[in-house]
Design a protein around this motif. Structure first.
Motif, PDB file in Angstrom:
ATOM      1  N   VAL A 407      31.218   7.280   6.462  1.00 48.37           N
ATOM      2  CA  VAL A 407      31.266   6.312   7.600  1.00 48.37           C
ATOM      3  C   VAL A 407      32.706   5.992   7.850  1.00 48.37           C
ATOM      4  CG1 VAL A 407      30.743   3.658   7.763  1.00 48.37           C
ATOM      5  CG2 VAL A 407      29.113   5.152   6.846  1.00 48.37           C
ATOM      6  N   ARG A 408      33.491   5.994   6.831  1.00 44.83           N
ATOM      7  CA  ARG A 408      34.947   5.770   6.947  1.00 44.83           C
ATOM      8  C   ARG A 408      35.628   6.626   8.105  1.00 44.83           C
ATOM      9  NH1 ARG A 408      35.114   4.553   1.532  1.00 44.83           N
ATOM     10  NH2 ARG A 408      36.158   6.731   1.222  1.00 44.83           N
ATOM     11  N   ASN A 409      35.437   8.119   7.878  1.00 41.83           N
ATOM     12  CA  ASN A 409      35.702   8.969   8.865  1.00 41.83           C
ATOM     13  C   ASN A 409      35.083   9.097   9.982  1.00 41.83           C
ATOM     14  OD1 ASN A 409      37.253  10.087   6.625  1.00 41.83           O
ATOM     15  ND2 ASN A 409      35.717  11.384   5.899  1.00 41.83           N
ATOM     16  N   TYR A 410      33.864   8.858  10.272  1.00 50.37           N
ATOM     17  CA  TYR A 410      33.260   8.496  11.484  1.00 50.37           C
ATOM     18  C   TYR A 410      33.831   7.332  12.330  1.00 50.37           C
ATOM     19  CZ  TYR A 410      29.510   8.518  14.804  1.00 50.37           C
ATOM     20  OH  TYR A 410      28.370   8.567  16.041  1.00 50.37           O
ATOM     21  N   THR A 411      34.077   6.307  11.553  1.00 53.67           N
ATOM     22  CA  THR A 411      34.485   5.282  12.301  1.00 53.67           C
ATOM     23  C   THR A 411      35.975   5.437  12.890  1.00 53.67           C
ATOM     24  OG1 THR A 411      33.305   3.529  11.388  1.00 53.67           O
ATOM     25  CG2 THR A 411      35.261   2.861  12.380  1.00 53.67           C
ATOM     26  N   GLN A 412      36.878   6.118  12.095  1.00 54.62           N
ATOM     27  CA  GLN A 412      38.027   6.495  12.545  1.00 54.62           C
ATOM     28  C   GLN A 412      38.064   7.515  13.619  1.00 54.62           C
ATOM     29  OE1 GLN A 412      40.870   5.204  11.222  1.00 54.62           O
ATOM     30  NE2 GLN A 412      42.190   6.142  12.329  1.00 54.62           N
ATOM     31  N   SER A 413      37.228   8.268  13.761  1.00 48.92           N
ATOM     32  CA  SER A 413      37.097   9.426  14.797  1.00 48.92           C
ATOM     33  C   SER A 413      36.587   8.894  16.065  1.00 48.92           C
ATOM     34  CB  SER A 413      36.261  10.677  14.354  1.00 48.92           C
ATOM     35  OG  SER A 413      34.902  10.223  14.118  1.00 48.92           O
ATOM     36  N   ARG A 414      35.986   7.653  16.104  1.00 50.80           N
ATOM     37  CA  ARG A 414      35.583   7.054  17.243  1.00 50.80           C
ATOM     38  C   ARG A 414      36.503   6.260  18.019  1.00 50.80           C
ATOM     39  NH1 ARG A 414      31.048   4.119  17.461  1.00 50.80           N
ATOM     40  NH2 ARG A 414      31.283   3.416  15.303  1.00 50.80           N
ATOM     41  N   LYS A 415      37.659   6.076  17.551  1.00 58.45           N
ATOM     42  CA  LYS A 415      38.492   4.793  18.115  1.00 58.45           C
ATOM     43  C   LYS A 415      38.877   5.416  19.494  1.00 58.45           C
ATOM     44  CE  LYS A 415      40.109   2.815  13.780  1.00 58.45           C
ATOM     45  NZ  LYS A 415      41.547   2.417  12.987  1.00 58.45           N
ATOM     46  N   GLY A 416      38.866   4.507  20.442  1.00 54.88           N
ATOM     47  CA  GLY A 416      39.320   4.953  21.695  1.00 54.88           C
ATOM     48  C   GLY A 416      38.034   5.649  22.607  1.00 54.88           C
ATOM     49  N   THR A 417      37.025   5.842  21.867  1.00 53.60           N
ATOM     50  CA  THR A 417      35.995   6.628  22.889  1.00 53.60           C
ATOM     51  C   THR A 417      35.069   5.134  23.409  1.00 53.60           C
ATOM     52  OG1 THR A 417      34.539   6.437  20.944  1.00 53.60           O
ATOM     53  CG2 THR A 417      36.013   8.396  21.484  1.00 53.60           C
ATOM     54  N   ARG A 418      34.147   5.594  24.201  1.00 63.12           N
ATOM     55  CA  ARG A 418      33.128   4.710  24.799  1.00 63.12           C
ATOM     56  C   ARG A 418      32.291   3.875  23.927  1.00 63.12           C
ATOM     57  NH1 ARG A 418      28.360   6.222  26.121  1.00 63.12           N
ATOM     58  NH2 ARG A 418      27.676   8.384  26.090  1.00 63.12           N
ATOM     59  N   THR A 419      32.092   4.609  22.703  1.00 62.27           N
ATOM     60  CA  THR A 419      31.129   4.135  21.687  1.00 62.27           C
ATOM     61  C   THR A 419      31.699   3.262  20.520  1.00 62.27           C
ATOM     62  OG1 THR A 419      30.962   6.305  20.551  1.00 62.27           O
ATOM     63  CG2 THR A 419      29.382   5.857  22.319  1.00 62.27           C
ATOM     64  N   ALA A 420      33.213   3.237  20.767  1.00 66.36           N
ATOM     65  CA  ALA A 420      34.026   2.506  19.542  1.00 66.36           C
ATOM     66  C   ALA A 420      33.520   1.190  19.037  1.00 66.36           C
ATOM     67  CB  ALA A 420      35.437   2.655  19.712  1.00 66.36           C
ATOM     68  N   ASP A 421      33.018   0.529  20.141  1.00 65.90           N
ATOM     69  CA  ASP A 421      32.585  -0.981  19.744  1.00 65.90           C
ATOM     70  C   ASP A 421      30.906  -0.871  19.256  1.00 65.90           C
ATOM     71  OD1 ASP A 421      31.457  -0.029  22.117  1.00 65.90           O
ATOM     72  OD2 ASP A 421      31.588  -1.931  23.276  1.00 65.90           O
ATOM     73  N   ILE A 422      30.422   0.127  18.839  1.00 70.50           N
ATOM     74  CA  ILE A 422      29.197   0.114  18.120  1.00 70.50           C
ATOM     75  C   ILE A 422      29.450   0.309  16.615  1.00 70.50           C
ATOM     76  CG2 ILE A 422      26.997   1.541  18.062  1.00 70.50           C
ATOM     77  CD1 ILE A 422      27.122   2.216  20.769  1.00 70.50           C
ATOM     78  N   GLU A 423      29.094  -0.478  15.838  1.00 69.67           N
ATOM     79  CA  GLU A 423      29.312  -0.654  14.613  1.00 69.67           C
ATOM     80  C   GLU A 423      28.578   0.354  13.406  1.00 69.67           C
ATOM     81  OE1 GLU A 423      30.042  -3.578  10.741  1.00 69.67           O
ATOM     82  OE2 GLU A 423      29.326  -4.398  12.638  1.00 69.67           O
ATOM     83  N   VAL A 424      29.114   1.070  12.996  1.00 67.17           N
ATOM     84  CA  VAL A 424      28.357   1.836  11.878  1.00 67.17           C
ATOM     85  C   VAL A 424      28.704   1.377  10.443  1.00 67.17           C
ATOM     86  CG1 VAL A 424      27.856   4.070  10.881  1.00 67.17           C
ATOM     87  CG2 VAL A 424      28.565   3.786  13.337  1.00 67.17           C
ATOM     88  N   HIS A 425      27.607   0.729   9.936  1.00 65.63           N
ATOM     89  CA  HIS A 425      27.921  -0.189   8.629  1.00 65.63           C
ATOM     90  C   HIS A 425      27.159   0.742   7.447  1.00 65.63           C
ATOM     91  CE1 HIS A 425      28.780  -3.256   5.770  1.00 65.63           C
ATOM     92  NE2 HIS A 425      27.412  -3.495   5.746  1.00 65.63           N
ATOM     93  N   PHE A 426      27.676   0.775   6.445  1.00 66.25           N
ATOM     94  CA  PHE A 426      26.927   1.125   5.184  1.00 66.25           C
ATOM     95  C   PHE A 426      26.832   0.247   4.195  1.00 66.25           C
ATOM     96  CE2 PHE A 426      27.345   3.402   0.843  1.00 66.25           C
ATOM     97  CZ  PHE A 426      26.214   3.851   0.757  1.00 66.25           C
ATOM     98  N   VAL A 427      25.526  -0.191   3.583  1.00 63.01           N
ATOM     99  CA  VAL A 427      25.184  -1.221   2.949  1.00 63.01           C
ATOM    100  C   VAL A 427      24.998  -0.417   1.470  1.00 63.01           C
ATOM    101  CG1 VAL A 427      23.203  -2.708   2.113  1.00 63.01           C
ATOM    102  CG2 VAL A 427      23.855  -2.372   4.415  1.00 63.01           C
ATOM    103  N   ALA A 428      25.953  -0.844   0.820  1.00 63.46           N
ATOM    104  CA  ALA A 428      25.902   0.005  -0.667  1.00 63.46           C
ATOM    105  C   ALA A 428      24.892  -0.342  -1.413  1.00 63.46           C
ATOM    106  CB  ALA A 428      27.513  -0.552  -1.333  1.00 63.46           C
ATOM    107  N   PRO A 429      24.463   0.497  -2.193  1.00 58.47           N
ATOM    108  CA  PRO A 429      23.276   0.233  -3.292  1.00 58.47           C
ATOM    109  C   PRO A 429      23.679  -0.762  -4.315  1.00 58.47           C
ATOM    110  CG  PRO A 429      24.128   2.255  -3.728  1.00 58.47           C
ATOM    111  CD  PRO A 429      24.740   2.002  -2.404  1.00 58.47           C
ATOM    112  N   ASP A 430      22.850  -1.802  -4.501  1.00 53.83           N
ATOM    113  CA  ASP A 430      22.672  -2.727  -5.622  1.00 53.83           C
ATOM    114  C   ASP A 430      22.632  -1.998  -7.010  1.00 53.83           C
ATOM    115  OD1 ASP A 430      23.062  -5.183  -6.682  1.00 53.83           O
ATOM    116  OD2 ASP A 430      21.081  -5.711  -6.157  1.00 53.83           O
ATOM    117  N   THR A 431      23.514  -1.213  -7.378  1.00 47.98           N
ATOM    118  CA  THR A 431      23.392  -0.562  -8.687  1.00 47.98           C
ATOM    119  C   THR A 431      24.924  -0.188  -9.117  1.00 47.98           C
ATOM    120  OG1 THR A 431      22.456   1.054 -10.060  1.00 47.98           O
ATOM    121  CG2 THR A 431      22.694   1.405  -7.718  1.00 47.98           C
ATOM    122  N   THR A 432      25.121  -0.236 -10.228  1.00 46.06           N
ATOM    123  CA  THR A 432      26.509   0.271 -10.741  1.00 46.06           C
ATOM    124  C   THR A 432      26.277   1.736 -11.070  1.00 46.06           C
ATOM    125  OG1 THR A 432      25.979  -0.539 -12.984  1.00 46.06           O
ATOM    126  CG2 THR A 432      27.240  -2.107 -11.611  1.00 46.06           C
TER     127      THR A 432
END
Length: 555
Positions: A407-432
């Motif tokens: 997700v971090r790499n994908y978001t970084q690679s879309r900066k400046g593109t027409r889809t940059a304002d579509i958020e990609v969010h990862f909901v971390a699992p509720d476990t250690t």
């Protein structure tokens, strides 16, 4: 990549192995029982003959002690005179054995039997040998033996000698005919002169058993000699040989039965295997027809398992051939569309009348070239997946960490593109605890990219694509949710077909090969997991977007 296969636990020996061993062991066991029976029979014969000879010898020895010894001198007792003291034991020991009387007794008691009797005095010198007793005035009738014939050694004789040598316990003493003055060299004679009845079993130079028993000739407990009774060589062996011949007949019958059972068993193995081999050969040769592999799964043994495996393998082979043919046809169709458009644009370019038309045609040509390049790249990628997945090795990774990094790499690679304002969010699992799974990280990342790209392409600016992860039993579930129009219910499975694309925006035509979802499912199945799609609905039952669900076996 390590595929997850069902493992069947087997015993140490297979069904066919146990069956073959049982047939062979049964025949050998019956033969062993027969041989042991004959061996016990021989030992019983020897013991019985020893007992008979001893009983016969004691009777004859008693008769010899009473009737074959010389009378003692008469002692005269004077009235009113002293009574002489006579030691009967010493007198009996000094009393010699009368050979004539002894011969008469042995003639009557021994000659009618098949035993040989030898009488020795206390010095071990022979007194009488029944072998050399003349019938005298008595008339004894004997059946004359048949004329001497050349002895033939048969197969039964060879087998008898072989079994005798194999089963004989220890070394049997060799019998030697000793001179008459050397009776003390016989162990049993020495024992009898010590008032101890003794038996011996010996073997003559022809391998025949001779049983001999020596008993003391006693009078008033004084030993006056020893009576040695012995059997003729071959009488016990003849009985044993007859029993072994009977066992051999049984063995021959068992051998025939075993051979027939072996042929029957071989037929139950060889015939089905031959049919399976012929069917496999037809599959190899007949490329344009479908060959049916014989079905032996009802046997419930290794042949049935082999038949089932070959049928499954053939089914998968034909399915792969069909898929390859369909893929080739789809590739030809998909390549033909951009090539047709490209050819038309090139032909029109030469007759364009103004710069605007030529610029438009040039844009079409560039678009079609990019479309062809993307299509060929995706086709090449799809065709290499099977081979690459079979060679690569999956390693255990923490899926939560892999998705977060993606997700971090994908978001970084879309900066400046027409889809940059579509958020990609990862909901971390509720476990250690880490959510571990065996994956090929590069290919797993390709699946995530395909699914997220697909979700972004159906989203509007300001929308959110959400990735979730949770463990469900022995599986890890990953979901990719979008807020797009969803999937038509009839196309829930169709979207995973190769080259299928259905986008509401006409401007997106040609920007997708239609292979992304198909490749993603293929990769997940190669990992032993699954990929499917469903619609997200609200409380009112309205579609609020699409959801793609990945399931992988937990490590």
């Amino acid at each position: 990549m390590r595929a997850v296969n069902e493992v069947q636990v087997r015993g140490r020996f297979s069904t066919l192995t146990r069956r073959i061993v049982a047939f062979n062991v049964l025949a050998l066991a019956l033969l062993a029982v027969g041989i042991l029976y004959v061996n016990q029979f021989q030992a019983g014969l020897i013991d019985q003959r020893i007992q008979n000879l001893r009983a016969q010898g004691e009777i004859i020895a008693g008769a010899l002690a009473e009737a074959a010894t010389v009378e003692l001198e008469t002692q005269i007792i004077v009235p009113d005179g002293p009574v002489p003291q006579i030691d009967l034991t010493v007198a009996a020991r000094q009393a010699p054995i009368d050979p004539n009387r002894a011969a008469a007794i042995l003639r009557r008691l021994v000659l009618p039997t098949d035993a040989r009797a030898r009488l020795y005095n206390t010095n071990g010198v022979i007194v009488v040998d029944s072998q050399f007793i003349d019938a005298g005035r008595d008339v004894i009738a004997y059946e004359l033996p048949p004329p001497a014939q050349e002895e033939r050694v048969t197969l039964v004789d060879w087998v008898n000698v072989l079994i005798t040598n194999l089963l004989r316990e220890g070394d049997v003493p060799r019998y030697e005919e000793l001179p008459g003055s050397q009776g003390l060299n016989y162990k049993e004679v020495r024992g009898a002169l010590r008032a101890e009845p003794t038996a011996m079993v010996r073997e003559n130079d022809r391998g025949q058993l001779i049983v001999s028993v020596a008993v003391p000739v006693q009078r008033f407990k004084a030993v006056m000699g020893a009576l040695l009774l012995s059997t003729e060589g071959g009488d016990i062996d003849a009985l044993v040989r007859a029993e072994r011949l009977a066992v051999l007949r049984v063995f021959v019958v068992l051998l025939v039965v075993t051979v027939l059972l072996a042929i029957l068993l071989a037929g139950t193995i060889a015939a089905p295997v031959r049919r399976l081999a012929d069917a496999a050969e037809r599959v190899r040769r007949q490329r344009h027809t479908r060959v049916e592999i014989p079905d032996f799964r009802d046997r419930r043994d290794e042949i049935g398992e082999l038949s089932g495996a070959l049928r499954e393998m053939t089914r998968e082979l034909y399915a792969r051939i069909d898929a390859t043919e369909r893929f080739a046809a789809d590739v030809a169709h998909e390549l033909k569309n951009p090539l047709t458009s490209l050819r038309s644009a090139i032909e029109t370019l030469s007759i364009a009348r103004d710069d605007t038309a030529r610029a438009r045609l040039t844009e079409i040509i560039n678009h079609d070239v990019v479309r062809l390049d993307r299509l060929i790249t995706d086709i090449s990628d799809a065709s290499r997946i099977d081979a690459e997945m079979s060679r690569a090795e999956a390693v255990p990774v923490d899926l939560a960490e892999v998705v977060a990094t993606f997700v971090r790499n994908y978001t970084q690679s879309r900066k400046g593109t027409r889809t940059a304002d579509i958020e990609v969010h990862f909901v971390a699992p509720d476990t250690t605890e880490p959510l571990m799974a065996d994956v090929i990280e590069l290919r797993f990342g390709q699946v995530l990219a395909n699914l997220v790209d697909n979700a972004v392409s159906f989203s509007q600016p300001g929308d959110r694509v959400e990735i979730g992860m949770v463990r469900r039993g022995e599986e890890i579930e990953i979901t990719i949710d979008d807020t797009g129009p969803g999937i038509p219910p009839d196309n829930i499975e169709t979207i995973f077909k190769r080259f299928y694309t259905d986008r509401p925006d006409p401007s997106a035509f040609g920007n997708n090969s239609g292979l992304g979802l198909s490749i993603s499912r293929q990769i997940m199945q190669a990992h032993g997991g699954s990929l499917h799609a469903e619609n997200r609905v609200d409380e009112a039952g309205d579609i609020t977007g699409a959801r793609f669900v990945i399931r992988l076996p937990a490590a």
